[in-house]
Design a protein around this motif. Structure first.
Motif, PDB file in Angstrom:
ATOM      1  N   LYS A 100       1.065  -1.216   0.036  1.00  0.00           N
ATOM      2  CA  LYS A 100       0.027  -0.003   0.091  1.00  0.00           C
ATOM      3  C   LYS A 100       0.888   1.252  -0.160  1.00  0.00           C
ATOM      4  CE  LYS A 100      -3.650  -2.133   2.920  1.00  0.00           C
ATOM      5  NZ  LYS A 100      -4.364  -2.354   3.878  1.00  0.00           N
ATOM      6  N   ALA A 101       0.428   2.359  -0.531  1.00  0.00           N
ATOM      7  CA  ALA A 101       1.094   3.573  -0.699  1.00  0.00           C
ATOM      8  C   ALA A 101       1.549   3.883   0.897  1.00  0.00           C
ATOM      9  CB  ALA A 101       0.227   4.609  -1.228  1.00  0.00           C
ATOM     10  N   SER A 102       0.767   3.851   1.752  1.00  0.00           N
ATOM     11  CA  SER A 102       1.202   4.292   3.114  1.00  0.00           C
ATOM     12  C   SER A 102       2.307   3.645   3.640  1.00  0.00           C
ATOM     13  CB  SER A 102      -0.014   3.906   4.183  1.00  0.00           C
ATOM     14  OG  SER A 102      -0.267   2.633   4.349  1.00  0.00           O
ATOM     15  N   TYR A 103       2.888   2.356   2.668  1.00  0.00           N
ATOM     16  CA  TYR A 103       4.105   1.647   3.409  1.00  0.00           C
ATOM     17  C   TYR A 103       5.258   1.958   2.722  1.00  0.00           C
ATOM     18  CZ  TYR A 103       1.400  -1.501   6.187  1.00  0.00           C
ATOM     19  OH  TYR A 103       0.391  -1.928   7.261  1.00  0.00           O
ATOM     20  N   ILE A 104       5.176   3.166   1.584  1.00  0.00           N
ATOM     21  CA  ILE A 104       6.141   3.535   0.767  1.00  0.00           C
ATOM     22  C   ILE A 104       7.476   4.139   1.952  1.00  0.00           C
ATOM     23  CG2 ILE A 104       7.066   5.111  -0.853  1.00  0.00           C
ATOM     24  CD1 ILE A 104       4.527   4.786  -2.220  1.00  0.00           C
ATOM     25  N   PRO A 105       7.245   4.912   2.776  1.00  0.00           N
ATOM     26  CA  PRO A 105       8.362   5.535   3.629  1.00  0.00           C
ATOM     27  C   PRO A 105       8.994   4.440   4.194  1.00  0.00           C
ATOM     28  CG  PRO A 105       6.190   6.825   3.779  1.00  0.00           C
ATOM     29  CD  PRO A 105       5.788   5.632   3.042  1.00  0.00           C
ATOM     30  N   LEU A 106       8.173   3.417   4.723  1.00  0.00           N
ATOM     31  CA  LEU A 106       8.931   2.339   5.262  1.00  0.00           C
ATOM     32  C   LEU A 106       9.743   1.522   4.579  1.00  0.00           C
ATOM     33  CD1 LEU A 106       9.253   0.319   7.867  1.00  0.00           C
ATOM     34  CD2 LEU A 106       7.217  -0.897   7.372  1.00  0.00           C
ATOM     35  N   TYR A 107       9.129   1.203   3.158  1.00  0.00           N
ATOM     36  CA  TYR A 107       9.931   0.461   2.294  1.00  0.00           C
ATOM     37  C   TYR A 107      11.246   1.143   1.868  1.00  0.00           C
ATOM     38  CZ  TYR A 107      11.211  -1.907  -2.107  1.00  0.00           C
ATOM     39  OH  TYR A 107      11.456  -2.793  -2.990  1.00  0.00           O
ATOM     40  N   ILE A 108      11.244   2.559   1.816  1.00  0.00           N
ATOM     41  CA  ILE A 108      12.339   3.427   1.621  1.00  0.00           C
ATOM     42  C   ILE A 108      13.572   3.391   2.793  1.00  0.00           C
ATOM     43  CG2 ILE A 108      13.400   5.775   1.178  1.00  0.00           C
ATOM     44  CD1 ILE A 108      10.771   6.037  -0.579  1.00  0.00           C
ATOM     45  N   LEU A 109      12.915   3.389   3.945  1.00  0.00           N
ATOM     46  CA  LEU A 109      13.513   3.360   5.163  1.00  0.00           C
ATOM     47  C   LEU A 109      14.363   2.022   5.175  1.00  0.00           C
ATOM     48  CD1 LEU A 109      14.370   4.518   7.737  1.00  0.00           C
ATOM     49  CD2 LEU A 109      12.498   3.282   8.980  1.00  0.00           C
ATOM     50  N   VAL A 110      13.520   0.802   5.024  1.00  0.00           N
ATOM     51  CA  VAL A 110      14.194  -0.556   5.147  1.00  0.00           C
ATOM     52  C   VAL A 110      15.481  -0.503   3.939  1.00  0.00           C
ATOM     53  CG1 VAL A 110      13.839  -2.730   4.741  1.00  0.00           C
ATOM     54  CG2 VAL A 110      12.401  -1.534   6.195  1.00  0.00           C
ATOM     55  N   TRP A 111      15.403  -0.198   2.837  1.00  0.00           N
ATOM     56  CA  TRP A 111      16.261  -0.001   2.062  1.00  0.00           C
ATOM     57  C   TRP A 111      17.372   0.794   2.065  1.00  0.00           C
ATOM     58  CZ3 TRP A 111      17.677  -2.749  -2.351  1.00  0.00           C
ATOM     59  CH2 TRP A 111      16.802  -3.932  -2.758  1.00  0.00           C
ATOM     60  N   SER A 112      17.064   1.914   2.660  1.00  0.00           N
ATOM     61  CA  SER A 112      18.322   2.787   2.923  1.00  0.00           C
ATOM     62  C   SER A 112      19.335   2.085   4.164  1.00  0.00           C
ATOM     63  CB  SER A 112      17.751   4.248   3.481  1.00  0.00           C
ATOM     64  OG  SER A 112      16.939   4.772   2.384  1.00  0.00           O
ATOM     65  N   LEU A 113      18.401   1.743   5.234  1.00  0.00           N
ATOM     66  CA  LEU A 113      19.037   0.990   6.306  1.00  0.00           C
ATOM     67  C   LEU A 113      20.207  -0.378   5.636  1.00  0.00           C
ATOM     68  CD1 LEU A 113      16.739   1.027   9.136  1.00  0.00           C
ATOM     69  CD2 LEU A 113      18.628   2.459   8.944  1.00  0.00           C
ATOM     70  N   ALA A 114      19.363  -0.997   4.627  1.00  0.00           N
ATOM     71  CA  ALA A 114      20.310  -2.070   4.109  1.00  0.00           C
ATOM     72  C   ALA A 114      21.527  -1.564   3.380  1.00  0.00           C
ATOM     73  CB  ALA A 114      19.248  -2.740   3.192  1.00  0.00           C
ATOM     74  N   CYS A 115      21.066  -0.600   2.530  1.00  0.00           N
ATOM     75  CA  CYS A 115      22.375  -0.059   1.950  1.00  0.00           C
ATOM     76  C   CYS A 115      23.453   0.809   2.767  1.00  0.00           C
ATOM     77  CB  CYS A 115      21.683   1.299   0.818  1.00  0.00           C
ATOM     78  SG  CYS A 115      20.993   0.729  -0.431  1.00  0.00           S
ATOM     79  N   MET A 116      23.008   1.370   4.104  1.00  0.00           N
ATOM     80  CA  MET A 116      23.878   1.469   5.033  1.00  0.00           C
ATOM     81  C   MET A 116      24.743   0.279   5.350  1.00  0.00           C
ATOM     82  SD  MET A 116      23.914   4.910   5.491  1.00  0.00           S
ATOM     83  CE  MET A 116      24.535   5.198   7.094  1.00  0.00           C
ATOM     84  N   GLY A 117      24.152  -0.627   5.677  1.00  0.00           N
ATOM     85  CA  GLY A 117      24.688  -1.951   5.954  1.00  0.00           C
ATOM     86  C   GLY A 117      25.667  -2.390   5.013  1.00  0.00           C
ATOM     87  N   ALA A 118      25.263  -2.496   4.063  1.00  0.00           N
ATOM     88  CA  ALA A 118      26.163  -2.822   2.736  1.00  0.00           C
ATOM     89  C   ALA A 118      27.358  -1.895   2.583  1.00  0.00           C
ATOM     90  CB  ALA A 118      25.502  -3.056   1.464  1.00  0.00           C
ATOM     91  N   GLU A 119      27.254  -0.530   2.818  1.00  0.00           N
ATOM     92  CA  GLU A 119      28.187   0.238   3.014  1.00  0.00           C
ATOM     93  C   GLU A 119      29.269   0.238   3.814  1.00  0.00           C
ATOM     94  OE1 GLU A 119      29.073   5.166   2.454  1.00  0.00           O
ATOM     95  OE2 GLU A 119      27.245   4.418   1.534  1.00  0.00           O
ATOM     96  N   TRP A 120      28.751  -0.215   4.988  1.00  0.00           N
ATOM     97  CA  TRP A 120      29.429  -0.286   6.269  1.00  0.00           C
ATOM     98  C   TRP A 120      30.576  -1.577   6.020  1.00  0.00           C
ATOM     99  CZ3 TRP A 120      31.853   1.931   9.888  1.00  0.00           C
ATOM    100  CH2 TRP A 120      32.464   1.420  10.921  1.00  0.00           C
ATOM    101  N   ILE A 121      30.049  -2.556   5.322  1.00  0.00           N
ATOM    102  CA  ILE A 121      30.718  -3.685   4.856  1.00  0.00           C
ATOM    103  C   ILE A 121      31.856  -3.295   3.934  1.00  0.00           C
ATOM    104  CG2 ILE A 121      31.113  -5.843   3.799  1.00  0.00           C
ATOM    105  CD1 ILE A 121      28.118  -6.267   5.103  1.00  0.00           C
ATOM    106  N   ALA A 122      31.347  -2.222   3.163  1.00  0.00           N
ATOM    107  CA  ALA A 122      32.357  -1.800   1.946  1.00  0.00           C
ATOM    108  C   ALA A 122      33.596  -0.850   2.661  1.00  0.00           C
ATOM    109  CB  ALA A 122      31.657  -0.903   0.937  1.00  0.00           C
TER     110      ALA A 122
END
Length: 163
Positions: A100-122
Motif C-alpha cells: 500500500k502507498a502508506s508503506y512507501i516510507p517504510l520501504y524506503i527506510l528499510v532499503w536505506s538501512l540495508a544500503c547503509m549496512g552494505a556500505e559499512w561492510i564496504a
C-alpha cells in the motif's frame, strides 16, 4: 594523490563479488519488466553511484576516496556497475510486493538501512575512505533522497503504462 593500498585484496574482491552476484541474480530472477525498463531501473543505481561519488569525492574538498588511491581508477568504474543490481532489486521487490502507498516510507527506510549496512561492510573492506570530517552516517539522507526519487520514477513509469 593518497595511496591507501597497493595490493589486490578485500576492496577489489568486494566490488567483483558484489557485481557478479548482482548481475547473476538480475539475470536469473524471473522477468518482471521489459528489457528497456529493466535497463533503466538498473542504470538508476549506476548513475546514482556515479553522480554522488563524483559530487562528494572530487576536489577542491574530496570527502571520500574510493578503493586503493585518491584518483579515479578502473576498479572505481567497475564499482559503479555494482550499484545497478541494488536499484534493479529496489524496483523489482517493490513491484513484486505491491505494498500500500502508506508503506512507501517504510520501504524506503528499510532499503536505506540495508544500503547503509552494505556500505559499512564496504568501508570495512577498504572500498571507501572518508576524510575532511565526512562521516558514514552522512550517507543515510543521500540514500533516502535517491530511493525517494527512484520511487517517483517507478510511479511515473506505472502511470505511463511501462510497468
Amino acid at each position: 594523490m593518497i595511496v591507501y593500498d597497493t595490493r589486490f585484496n578485500a576492496n577489489e574482491w568486494f566490488v567483483i563479488v558484489g557485481l557478479c552476484v548482482g548481475v547473476v541474480l538480475t539475470v536469473v530472477f524471473p522477468k518482471r519488466f521489459s528489457r528497456q525498463v529493466a535497463a533503466v531501473f538498473f542504470m538508476c543505481g549506476v548513475y546514482s553511484g556515479f553522480f554522488f561519488d563524483h559530487s562528494l569525492s572530487v576536489e577542491p574538498v574530496s570527502f571520500y576516496d574510493v578503493n586503493d588511491v585518491s584518483k579515479f581508477q578502473m576498479m572505481d568504474f567497475i564499482s559503479y556497475w555494482m550499484y545497478g543490481a541494488v536499484s534493479y532489486f529496489f524496483f523489482y521487490i517493490y513491484d513484486r510486493l505491491q505494498p500500500k502507498a502508506s508503506y512507501i516510507p517504510l520501504y524506503i527506510l528499510v532499503w536505506s538501512l540495508a544500503c547503509m549496512g552494505a556500505e559499512w561492510i564496504a568501508v570495512l573492506c577498504g572500498v571507501y575512505h572518508y576524510s575532511h570530517g565526512y562521516k558514514f552516517i552522512y550517507c543515510f539522507p543521500i540514500y533516502l533522497l535517491v530511493q525517494s526519487a527512484w520511487m517517483a520514477l517507478y510511479y511515473t513509469f506505472k502511470r505511463k503504462g511501462f510497468v
